[in-house]
Write an enzyme that holds these catalytic residues in place. Structure first.
Site, PDB file in Angstrom:
ATOM      1  N   GLY A   1      51.448  72.812  89.006  1.00  0.00           N
ATOM      2  CA  GLY A   1      52.575  73.694  88.708  1.00  0.00           C
ATOM      3  C   GLY A   1      52.304  74.478  87.436  1.00  0.00           C
TER       4      GLY A   1
ATOM      5  N   THR B   1      52.200  75.669  83.413  1.00  0.00           N
ATOM      6  CA  THR B   1      51.667  74.996  82.227  1.00  0.00           C
ATOM      7  C   THR B   1      52.777  74.379  81.381  1.00  0.00           C
ATOM      8  OG1 THR B   1      49.702  76.369  82.199  1.00  0.00           O
ATOM      9  CG2 THR B   1      50.315  75.387  80.098  1.00  0.00           C
TER      10      THR B   1
ATOM     11  N   THR C   1      55.625  73.195  82.385  1.00  0.00           N
ATOM     12  CA  THR C   1      56.083  71.973  83.071  1.00  0.00           C
ATOM     13  C   THR C   1      55.052  70.857  82.881  1.00  0.00           C
ATOM     14  OG1 THR C   1      57.040  73.427  84.738  1.00  0.00           O
ATOM     15  CG2 THR C   1      57.001  71.096  85.252  1.00  0.00           C
TER      16      THR C   1
ATOM     17  N   CYS D   1      47.055  80.100  92.169  1.00  0.00           N
ATOM     18  CA  CYS D   1      46.552  79.906  90.798  1.00  0.00           C
ATOM     19  C   CYS D   1      45.126  80.426  90.667  1.00  0.00           C
ATOM     20  CB  CYS D   1      46.665  78.444  90.395  1.00  0.00           C
ATOM     21  SG  CYS D   1      45.896  77.335  91.572  1.00  0.00           S
TER      22      CYS D   1
ATOM     23  N   GLU E   1      50.887  84.376  82.421  1.00  0.00           N
ATOM     24  CA  GLU E   1      50.740  84.274  83.873  1.00  0.00           C
ATOM     25  C   GLU E   1      51.902  84.984  84.568  1.00  0.00           C
ATOM     26  OE1 GLU E   1      49.303  80.845  86.930  1.00  0.00           O
ATOM     27  OE2 GLU E   1      51.047  80.387  85.728  1.00  0.00           O
TER      28      GLU E   1
HETATM   29  O1  TXE Z   1      56.890  75.805  88.593  1.00  0.00           O
HETATM   30  P1  TXE Z   1      57.178  74.378  88.034  1.00  0.00           P
HETATM   31  P2  TXE Z   1      57.911  76.989  88.842  1.00  0.00           P
HETATM   32  C1  TXE Z   1      53.327  78.897  87.532  1.00  0.00           C
HETATM   33  C2  TXE Z   1      53.709  80.346  87.780  1.00  0.00           C
HETATM   34  C3  TXE Z   1      55.170  80.271  87.926  1.00  0.00           C
HETATM   35  C4  TXE Z   1      55.501  79.231  86.893  1.00  0.00           C
HETATM   36  C5  TXE Z   1      56.803  78.537  87.088  1.00  0.00           C
HETATM   37  O2  TXE Z   1      53.385  81.121  86.659  1.00  0.00           O
HETATM   38  O3  TXE Z   1      55.814  81.489  87.658  1.00  0.00           O
HETATM   39  O4  TXE Z   1      54.473  78.284  87.005  1.00  0.00           O
HETATM   40  O5  TXE Z   1      56.956  78.185  88.456  1.00  0.00           O
HETATM   41  C6  TXE Z   1      58.500  70.238  89.400  1.00  0.00           C
HETATM   42  N1  TXE Z   1      59.379  66.879  85.597  1.00  0.00           N
HETATM   43  N2  TXE Z   1      52.905  78.190  88.711  1.00  0.00           N
HETATM   44  O6  TXE Z   1      59.049  76.999  87.914  1.00  0.00           O
HETATM   45  O7  TXE Z   1      58.484  74.312  87.343  1.00  0.00           O
HETATM   46  C7  TXE Z   1      59.176  71.258  90.275  1.00  0.00           C
HETATM   47  O8  TXE Z   1      60.368  70.725  90.812  1.00  0.00           O
HETATM   48  C8  TXE Z   1      58.782  66.692  86.792  1.00  0.00           C
HETATM   49  C9  TXE Z   1      51.515  77.867  88.792  1.00  0.00           C
HETATM   50  O9  TXE Z   1      58.228  76.948  90.266  1.00  0.00           O
HETATM   51  O10 TXE Z   1      55.963  73.980  87.283  1.00  0.00           O
HETATM   52  C10 TXE Z   1      58.097  71.535  91.282  1.00  0.00           C
HETATM   53  O11 TXE Z   1      58.041  70.502  92.261  1.00  0.00           O
HETATM   54  N3  TXE Z   1      58.617  67.679  87.696  1.00  0.00           N
HETATM   55  C11 TXE Z   1      51.179  77.051  89.935  1.00  0.00           C
HETATM   56  C12 TXE Z   1      56.821  71.479  90.440  1.00  0.00           C
HETATM   57  O12 TXE Z   1      57.180  70.737  89.276  1.00  0.00           O
HETATM   58  C13 TXE Z   1      59.068  68.907  87.379  1.00  0.00           C
HETATM   59  C14 TXE Z   1      52.030  76.918  91.072  1.00  0.00           C
HETATM   60  C15 TXE Z   1      56.299  72.832  90.005  1.00  0.00           C
HETATM   61  O13 TXE Z   1      57.325  73.554  89.394  1.00  0.00           O
HETATM   62  C16 TXE Z   1      59.714  69.159  86.147  1.00  0.00           C
HETATM   63  C17 TXE Z   1      53.403  77.242  90.835  1.00  0.00           C
HETATM   64  C18 TXE Z   1      59.849  68.084  85.243  1.00  0.00           C
HETATM   65  N4  TXE Z   1      60.428  68.235  84.044  1.00  0.00           N
HETATM   66  C19 TXE Z   1      53.788  77.873  89.687  1.00  0.00           C
HETATM   67  N5  TXE Z   1      60.066  70.466  86.110  1.00  0.00           N
HETATM   68  C20 TXE Z   1      49.780  76.601  90.172  1.00  0.00           C
HETATM   69  N6  TXE Z   1      49.127  75.971  89.200  1.00  0.00           N
HETATM   70  O14 TXE Z   1      49.275  76.785  91.261  1.00  0.00           O
HETATM   71  C21 TXE Z   1      59.663  71.022  87.282  1.00  0.00           C
HETATM   72  N7  TXE Z   1      59.067  70.076  88.057  1.00  0.00           N
END
Ligand code: TXE
Length: 475
Positions: free
Chosen positions: A225, A227, A229, A281, A379
């Site tokens: 997910g 960075t 998070t 990503c 990003e």
């Molecule tokens: O991702 P999140 P989001 C990047 C991309 C995007 C940004 C935010 O830039 O705009 O991240 O996207 C879970 N404890 N990528 O908000 O929040 C959440 O429920 C535990 C890069 O959608 O990182 C989901 O299942 N879990 C990327 C997962 O984390 C938590 C792919 C990812 O969500 C949590 C997607 C917490 N505190 C977005 N908070 C890649 N690397 O491929 C959230 N989650």
């Protein structure tokens, strides 16, 4: 409206929370189902079920365990069309992409790890008076958290090695794209996977995800997910000394030298920039082009991008579907505005695409931005790419490495020595030379710097999901 249920101890069960999150079709901008925002009690039940199942699953003969993974692959394959369509509707990505990439690769993940665990061996070290051998035991109950951009693919990329290595699982898919994870639970039920081996809880990051990360009986967390998070998860998991694998964001450079195979570089770079609306990503969002080639490449690139068909994801002629959500749509558009205010010139795109409903953005190409600009540093994760000329190999390296991220880099050149030099000096966990997104499932996958910690893929994944224990015997 259909409510998607949790899957705990082999049964579909409602959450004890009375909060629900709508599941939206981004091409329509309408909710078509909903998920529970599961709470700590639901997570607790899932962890208990996984703990109960651990002794049986971890001691099951290898052939039998691997056999279940093969059956999961067969189960998805038997419903291939249904899975492809569901992933398309849930994410807004083109159907043809789910048919060519998302679902076939999810099936492959289960087949690959069914086979890999049959081949996996641990180390031994022998000297004149002693034998050391290393046991590779399952870690225990593991938590798997996945994002919305490649929902089933990234989830299965974690589930398959975790189960293969003998762990039991509590998974949490993204609340934005829960549908194929729910369908996967039906496959688990159909194939008769022993109850509790695989559990899945739906909900938001702060309530469901964080309860999973913080649960004391969850021994390892594998997360993909954003960075920020990832940092938050590390701050919860690290004090409990959990094993952590974090696959985070990227701001990948594509470096195009004048000596590259021009037609191939051009065609593939359009794909590397815009596949899945730029929401992978691994997408190249910063294109660095050798100065002598710059005007021609820019003009040809922009012409090609203008031919990309934006529209209904279910139409097989569509190249670009919707972005995943309204929030993400607004985020991407705000970055386009930011790029303009930072001096960027929009060569094509730059605004929402015409559509009756939903969250569509025109593929956007920008030039004239300094590398230090926020649009080049942060990003965006959408159909937006920046172009920049470079004069020398050294300058290309400096620009490519001017990022807090270090996930993937792509180099286009026909000079083999230059390719090796670049591969050595580029700060990224994955380097592609004259190709993009070519995956061999045996190779390590992941990034350096702000792109993450640890590696997934092949033996790296099996090592992550096992605990090495050395045994020394003196003769
Ligand atoms: O991702 P999140 P989001 C990047 C991309 C995007 C940004 C935010 O830039 O705009 O991240 O996207 C879970 N404890 N990528 O908000 O929040 C959440 O429920 C535990 C890069 O959608 O990182 C989901 O299942 N879990 C990327 C997962 O984390 C938590 C792919 C990812 O969500 C949590 C997607 C917490 N505190 C977005 N908070 C890649 N690397 O491929 C959230 N989650």
């Amino acid at each position: 409206m259909d409510t998607i249920l949790n899957y705990i101890a082999g049964k579909f069960v409602p959450s004890s929370s009375d909060h629900f999150i709508p599941n939206i079709n981004p091409a329509r901008g309408e909710a078509y189902s909903r998920i529970p925002d599961s709470n700590a009690d639901d997570v607790n039940l899932a962890v208990e079920a996984a703990s109960m199942a651990l002794p049986i699953w971890s001691k099951m003969p290898l052939e039998e365990r691997a056999g279940y993974l093969d059956k999961i692959a067969d189960g998805i394959e038997a419903r291939l069309e249904e899975f492809c369509r569901a992933e398309c509707v849930d994410t807004g990505k083109p159907l043809q992409l789910t048919e060519q990439v998302d679902i076939p690769r999810s099936i492959q993940n289960f087949r690959f790890f069914a086979s890999a665990i049959r081949q996996f061996s641990s180390e031994s070290h022998l000297d004149a008076s002693s034998l050391n051998y290393t046991r590779r035991d399952p870690v225990g109950v593991v938590g798997l958290i996945s994002p919305w951009n490649l929902p089933l693919y990234l989830l299965s990329w974690k589930i398959a090695p975790a189960l293969a290595a003998g762990n039991t699982v509590v998974a949490k898919p993204s609340e934005v794209t829960p549908m194929t994870a729910f369908m996967l639970c039906k496959v688990m039920e159909e194939i008769g996977l022993p109850q509790g081996v695989f559990n899945l809880v739906h909900g938001s990051g702060p309530s469901t995800g964080e309860a999973l990360v913080g649960h004391p009986r969850v021994k390892a967390i594998s997360f993909t997910g954003g960075t920020s998070t990832g940092k938050r998860i590390a701050s919860v998991a690290a004090p409990q000394l959990k094993k952590l694998s974090l696959e985070l964001g990227g701001k990948n450079a594509g470096v195009i030298f004048a000596d590259a195979d021009y037609d191939k570089a051009l065609a593939r770079t359009v794909r590397s920039a815009f596949t899945n609306q730029g929401q992978i990503c691994l997408c190249t969002s910063r294109l660095l082009i050798e100065e002598s080639l710059y005007p021609k490449f820019r003009d040809d690139f922009v012409s090609r991008v203008r031919t990309l068909k934006v529209g209904d994801p279910l139409n097989r002629q569509t190249d670009q579907g919707a972005v995943v959500s309204e929030a993400h749509f607004n985020k991407v558009l705000s970055y386009i505005e930011l790029a303009k205010s930072e001096g960027g010139k929009i060569l094509t795109g730059g605004k929402p695409a015409k559509a009756e409903s939903g969250w569509f953005i025109e593929p956007t190409v920008i030039e004239g931005l300094p590398m230090e600009s926020r649009a080049n540093q942060e990003e965006i994760f959408g159909p937006v790419v920046t172009l920049m000329p470079f004069k020398s190999e050294i300058e290309a390296l400096r620009l490519a490495n001017s990022s807090i991220y270090g996930l993937a880099s792509v180099v286009w050149t026909s000079d083999l020595n230059k390719a090796h030099r670049m591969a050595e000096r580029l700060e990224a966990g994955i380097i592609w030379i004259n190709t993009w997104m070519k995956r061999d499932l045996r190779t390590p996958f992941g990034g350096m710097k702000a792109s993450g910690m640890g590696r997934e893929g092949g033996l790296e994944a099996l090592r992550f999901f096992t605990e090495p224990k050395n045994v020394c015997i003196e003769f």
